[in-house]
Write an enzyme that holds these catalytic residues in place. Sequence first.
Site, PDB file in Angstrom:
ATOM      1  N   ASN A 182      45.464 -55.462  -6.855  1.00 18.59           N
ATOM      2  CA  ASN A 182      44.850 -56.057  -5.666  1.00 18.59           C
ATOM      3  C   ASN A 182      44.388 -57.452  -6.064  1.00 18.59           C
ATOM      4  O   ASN A 182      43.430 -57.600  -6.815  1.00 18.59           O
ATOM      5  CB  ASN A 182      43.658 -55.191  -5.217  1.00 18.59           C
ATOM      6  CG  ASN A 182      42.892 -55.827  -4.066  1.00 18.59           C
ATOM      7  OD1 ASN A 182      43.327 -56.822  -3.493  1.00 18.59           O
ATOM      8  ND2 ASN A 182      41.747 -55.242  -3.734  1.00 18.59           N
ATOM      9  N   TRP A 183      45.124 -58.447  -5.574  1.00 19.42           N
ATOM     10  CA  TRP A 183      44.814 -59.830  -5.975  1.00 19.42           C
ATOM     11  C   TRP A 183      43.604 -60.398  -5.241  1.00 19.42           C
ATOM     12  O   TRP A 183      43.148 -61.496  -5.563  1.00 19.42           O
ATOM     13  CB  TRP A 183      46.036 -60.721  -5.749  1.00 19.42           C
ATOM     14  CG  TRP A 183      47.052 -60.617  -6.857  1.00 19.42           C
ATOM     15  CD1 TRP A 183      46.954 -59.867  -8.005  1.00 19.42           C
ATOM     16  CD2 TRP A 183      48.314 -61.302  -6.935  1.00 19.42           C
ATOM     17  NE1 TRP A 183      48.072 -60.032  -8.784  1.00 19.42           N
ATOM     18  CE2 TRP A 183      48.921 -60.915  -8.153  1.00 19.42           C
ATOM     19  CE3 TRP A 183      48.980 -62.190  -6.106  1.00 19.42           C
ATOM     20  CZ2 TRP A 183      50.171 -61.395  -8.553  1.00 19.42           C
ATOM     21  CZ3 TRP A 183      50.224 -62.667  -6.494  1.00 19.42           C
ATOM     22  CH2 TRP A 183      50.815 -62.273  -7.717  1.00 19.42           C
ATOM     23  N   LYS A 184      43.127 -59.679  -4.222  1.00 16.40           N
ATOM     24  CA  LYS A 184      41.986 -60.172  -3.426  1.00 16.40           C
ATOM     25  C   LYS A 184      42.272 -61.612  -2.979  1.00 16.40           C
ATOM     26  O   LYS A 184      43.420 -61.949  -2.723  1.00 16.40           O
ATOM     27  CB  LYS A 184      40.682 -60.022  -4.221  1.00 16.40           C
ATOM     28  CG  LYS A 184      40.517 -58.587  -4.730  1.00 16.40           C
ATOM     29  CD  LYS A 184      39.182 -58.268  -5.286  1.00 16.40           C
ATOM     30  CE  LYS A 184      39.168 -56.812  -5.751  1.00 16.40           C
ATOM     31  NZ  LYS A 184      37.881 -56.373  -6.273  1.00 16.40           N
ATOM     32  N   HIS A 199      38.866 -51.046   1.891  1.00 16.65           N
ATOM     33  CA  HIS A 199      38.315 -51.503   0.610  1.00 16.65           C
ATOM     34  C   HIS A 199      36.824 -51.771   0.777  1.00 16.65           C
ATOM     35  O   HIS A 199      36.384 -52.246   1.827  1.00 16.65           O
ATOM     36  CB  HIS A 199      39.045 -52.777   0.161  1.00 16.65           C
ATOM     37  CG  HIS A 199      38.738 -53.128  -1.265  1.00 16.65           C
ATOM     38  ND1 HIS A 199      37.570 -53.755  -1.619  1.00 16.65           N
ATOM     39  CD2 HIS A 199      39.410 -52.888  -2.411  1.00 16.65           C
ATOM     40  CE1 HIS A 199      37.549 -53.904  -2.938  1.00 16.65           C
ATOM     41  NE2 HIS A 199      38.656 -53.389  -3.440  1.00 16.65           N
ATOM     42  N   GLU A 246      34.962 -54.034  -0.235  1.00 11.34           N
ATOM     43  CA  GLU A 246      34.598 -55.421   0.125  1.00 11.34           C
ATOM     44  C   GLU A 246      34.742 -55.637   1.622  1.00 11.34           C
ATOM     45  O   GLU A 246      33.965 -56.368   2.235  1.00 11.34           O
ATOM     46  CB  GLU A 246      35.462 -56.407  -0.681  1.00 11.34           C
ATOM     47  CG  GLU A 246      34.992 -56.491  -2.131  1.00 11.34           C
ATOM     48  CD  GLU A 246      36.086 -56.777  -3.147  1.00 11.34           C
ATOM     49  OE1 GLU A 246      37.163 -57.274  -2.771  1.00 11.34           O
ATOM     50  OE2 GLU A 246      35.858 -56.474  -4.341  1.00 11.34           O
ATOM     51  N   GLU A 268      37.493 -45.577  -5.589  1.00 10.40           N
ATOM     52  CA  GLU A 268      36.910 -46.758  -6.223  1.00 10.40           C
ATOM     53  C   GLU A 268      35.388 -46.715  -6.073  1.00 10.40           C
ATOM     54  O   GLU A 268      34.858 -47.093  -5.015  1.00 10.40           O
ATOM     55  CB  GLU A 268      37.418 -48.034  -5.536  1.00 10.40           C
ATOM     56  CG  GLU A 268      38.906 -48.254  -5.648  1.00 10.40           C
ATOM     57  CD  GLU A 268      39.275 -49.740  -5.544  1.00 10.40           C
ATOM     58  OE1 GLU A 268      39.906 -50.217  -6.489  1.00 10.40           O
ATOM     59  OE2 GLU A 268      38.920 -50.405  -4.571  1.00 10.40           O
ATOM     60  N   GLY A 313      34.635 -54.804 -10.282  1.00  8.77           N
ATOM     61  CA  GLY A 313      34.355 -56.156 -10.763  1.00  8.77           C
ATOM     62  C   GLY A 313      33.111 -56.256 -11.637  1.00  8.77           C
ATOM     63  O   GLY A 313      32.619 -57.351 -11.908  1.00  8.77           O
ATOM     64  N   SER A 368      37.190 -51.817 -12.479  1.00 15.77           N
ATOM     65  CA  SER A 368      37.144 -52.343 -13.846  1.00 15.77           C
ATOM     66  C   SER A 368      38.164 -51.713 -14.796  1.00 15.77           C
ATOM     67  O   SER A 368      37.895 -51.548 -15.986  1.00 15.77           O
ATOM     68  CB  SER A 368      35.727 -52.211 -14.423  1.00 15.77           C
ATOM     69  OG  SER A 368      34.819 -52.995 -13.674  1.00 15.77           O
ATOM     70  N   GLY A 401      42.012 -54.687  -9.849  1.00 25.28           N
ATOM     71  CA  GLY A 401      41.691 -56.004  -9.310  1.00 25.28           C
ATOM     72  C   GLY A 401      41.925 -57.088 -10.347  1.00 25.28           C
ATOM     73  O   GLY A 401      43.065 -57.517 -10.577  1.00 25.28           O
ATOM     74  N   GLY A 402      40.859 -57.519 -11.011  1.00 26.74           N
ATOM     75  CA  GLY A 402      40.907 -58.645 -11.950  1.00 26.74           C
ATOM     76  C   GLY A 402      42.050 -58.590 -12.948  1.00 26.74           C
ATOM     77  O   GLY A 402      42.737 -59.596 -13.173  1.00 26.74           O
TER      78      GLY A 402
HETATM   79  P1  13P Z   1      38.356 -54.702 -10.492  1.00 25.24           P
HETATM   80  O1  13P Z   1      39.518 -54.060 -11.182  1.00 25.24           O
HETATM   81  O2  13P Z   1      38.333 -56.201 -10.627  1.00 25.24           O
HETATM   82  O3  13P Z   1      37.073 -54.025 -10.843  1.00 25.24           O
HETATM   83  O4  13P Z   1      38.581 -54.465  -8.912  1.00 25.24           O
HETATM   84  C1  13P Z   1      38.889 -53.189  -8.469  1.00 25.24           C
HETATM   85  C2  13P Z   1      39.268 -53.270  -7.039  1.00 25.24           C
HETATM   86  O5  13P Z   1      38.466 -53.596  -6.186  1.00 25.24           O
HETATM   87  C3  13P Z   1      40.664 -52.976  -6.692  1.00 25.24           C
HETATM   88  O6  13P Z   1      40.813 -52.827  -5.317  1.00 25.24           O
END
Ligand code: 13P
Length: 248
Positions: free
Chosen positions: A7-9, A91, A93, A162, A168, A207, A228-229
């Site tokens: 997930n590149w956000k 998600h 967020e 999640e 994050g 994470s 994510g990251g």
């Molecule tokens: P991180 O891997 O950066 O913690 O993010 C997880 C995420 O929100 C994937 O959708």
Amino acid sequence: MKYLFGNWKMNQTISLIDEFSKNFKKQKLPKDVKFAIAVPFPYVQYLQKKLRKNCEIGVQNVCFAEKGAYTGEISVNMLNDLGVNFCLVGHSERRQIFKETNEQINKKIQLLLSANITPVLCVGETLKELKANKTEEVLKNQLNQCLLNLQGDTNKIVIAYEPVWAIGTGKTATAKDVQKNIKFIKKHLIKIMGNTGKCIKVLYGGSVKPENAFELLNNETVDGALVGGASLSAETFVNIGKQLSGVN
Ligand code: 13P
């Protein structure tokens, strides 16, 4: 087959994507892992051309309405026109920053199923809910409400567990808790969806990085990861994929 979703956000630019694609193509990908990335809308077609053969391209959001006066939104038909394979929904967020509700998420899932696009539904508890021992209650409510009265090919739905406090932050749930909560989700899916629930893949997110991927993900309960990251670099993303390989 294990699933590895990135997930590149709201990250990446064309030049970073060019670098990612170049590095991704250099890697030897494990055959028993399905790679997919949820990318920002403007880059969908660019990435489809670059990575289509080895990596599915999806998006991070869709509108809960079919069409009409929803300035700034993207409809499911538009995703279909683009040939998008999957779409993240719910998600944390989006739930927290954009105040998305379970009812809206339910509508999004129904629209995606009607358009034959895989919905990847994110669920998970906040730190406050974890501390109050409410994880199972939260997961149950989110699943009940988001998956209510769905029609169509519901076995294509993917769930991502999640924990909000792990996103994050560098903190992860323990491997034992990840398995316990994913087992709970799978059991509940069977309760509310019957046999269809047995087909649904449940991933872990929060994470995940190459250093913890093996311990968290390399078992028969966890069907993969939503990252994510660590999905922003082709090397780390594929490295996580290699650690998922070899289980089933
Ligand atoms: P991180 O891997 O950066 O913690 O993010 C997880 C995420 O929100 C994937 O959708």
